[in-house]
Design a protein around this motif. Structure first.
Motif, PDB file in Angstrom:
ATOM      1  N   UNK A  68       4.672   1.670  -4.354  1.00 21.80           N
ATOM      2  CA  UNK A  68       3.223   1.712  -4.562  1.00 21.80           C
ATOM      3  C   UNK A  68       2.560   2.712  -3.618  1.00 21.80           C
ATOM      4  N   UNK A  69       3.058   2.805  -2.392  1.00 26.14           N
ATOM      5  CA  UNK A  69       2.454   3.706  -1.413  1.00 26.14           C
ATOM      6  C   UNK A  69       2.609   5.169  -1.839  1.00 26.14           C
ATOM      7  N   UNK A  70       3.811   5.566  -2.232  1.00 25.21           N
ATOM      8  CA  UNK A  70       4.000   6.967  -2.634  1.00 25.21           C
ATOM      9  C   UNK A  70       3.206   7.286  -3.898  1.00 25.21           C
ATOM     10  N   UNK A  71       3.083   6.315  -4.807  1.00 24.28           N
ATOM     11  CA  UNK A  71       2.284   6.538  -6.010  1.00 24.28           C
ATOM     12  C   UNK A  71       0.808   6.689  -5.663  1.00 24.28           C
ATOM     13  N   UNK A  72       0.337   5.864  -4.733  1.00 16.60           N
ATOM     14  CA  UNK A  72      -1.072   5.918  -4.332  1.00 16.60           C
ATOM     15  C   UNK A  72      -1.409   7.249  -3.675  1.00 16.60           C
ATOM     16  N   UNK A  73      -0.554   7.707  -2.760  1.00 15.57           N
ATOM     17  CA  UNK A  73      -0.821   8.977  -2.083  1.00 15.57           C
ATOM     18  C   UNK A  73      -0.704  10.166  -3.046  1.00 15.57           C
TER      19      UNK A  73
END
Length: 294
Positions: free
Chosen positions: A224-229
């Motif tokens: 989720x973090x890499x997708x959000x960034x």
């Protein structure tokens, strides 16, 4: 064909009065009929009697040497039987229990949607909360690994160093978000700390029961973090390219004492900072995926 045969053929074509006839013919020239005289016969001496029977057989027969010396054709191989049908490959068993997988995914997806909705218009505060929660699992892993090492379990030094470097990397992500004002609101700080406290003990319980299940939790968070960034860079990329680099980010990414990156990043704007953070999260995700698979 020899040179003498070639000359003989040419002479036979030029001199029409010279031919081979049967010796039994009584009308032959006596010079030609007598074998001894034939040896000394002058080819210019005309025959007294013309030939009655034309020459019907060819003088030469050309024999192809290709058929004499070429290798015989190789015998055709018999048709091979079709290979037996391969046995069907059994489906790979999931690395963790499907029920645990569903619980982890439901929990992380719910928390992610809640935070994304609550901080829709405040990206730096959202990143602050996410980074506060994202670094908690590494604390839980290290706590249990240290505890097991205390009771005599050895061989976990490499994975402990890896988790410590990841925790230090997430700490600097958090410091970057704090430098951008992500923790300016009291509500945001308390919410992030409360979620981190609950999540820490949850990971401790899960890691004690099943390491792959606990790593799967962090894998979902990092995904989720890499997708959000990535989405943030696509939406705000032009604006980020005009903003300066925070000092804490430059010190961490361009310094030579970085435990995770080792000073291999060049920062020119805030866009480069978030791009480096996104790449860090992608690397965390790859590491955790390997740990989940075993």
């Amino acid at each position: 064909m020899t040179s003498r045969a070639v000359i003989l053929l040419l002479l036979l074509q030029v001199v029409p009065n010279v031919a081979f006839i049967r010796p039994s013919n009584s009308n032959m020239n006596p010079l030609i009929r007598d074998p001894r005289a034939r040896l000394h016969c002058n080819l210019r001496t005309p025959l007294r009697t013309p030939l009655r029977t034309p020459l019907r057989t060819p003088l030469l027969t050309v024999v192809s040497t290709t058929s004499l010396f070429s290798a015989p054709p190789a015998p055709s191989s018999p048709p091979q039987p079709p290979p037996p049908p391969s046995a069907p490959t059994p489906p790979e068993e999931p690395p963790i229990n499907p029920l645990i997988f569903l619980i982890n995914k439901t929990l992380i997806d719910t928390v992610y949607v809640l935070i994304s909705t609550l901080y829709r218009t405040r990206p730096y505060a959202r990143f602050y909360v996410l980074e506060t929660v994202a670094r908690v699992p590494y604390f839980a892993y290290l706590s249990l690994l240290h505890l097991r090492e205390t009771f005599g379990e050895r061989g976990g030094g490499e994975i402990m160093r890896e988790h410590y470097a990841e925790a230090d990397n997430e700490l600097h992500h958090l410091l970057i978000m704090e430098s951008l004002g992500g923790d300016s609101e009291v509500f945001d700080r308390y919410l992030a700390r409360a979620m981190a406290f609950v999540y820490y003990w949850y990971v401790v319980v899960v890691y004690s029961a099943s390491r792959p299940a606990a790593y799967h939790l962090s894998e979902l968070i990092e995904d989720h973090a890499r997708t959000t960034y990535t989405r943030f860079l696509e939406e705000e990329g032009e604006a980020l390219k005009g903003l300066p680099v925070p000092d804490v980010a430059r010190e961490y990414y361009e310094g030579e004492d970085s435990m995770f990156r080792g000073g291999d990043v060049k920062l020119d704007s805030l866009y480069d900072v978030f791009e480096a953070v996104r790449d860090d999260e992608a690397q965390h995700w790859e590491t955790l995926t390997g740990l989940v698979q075993g």
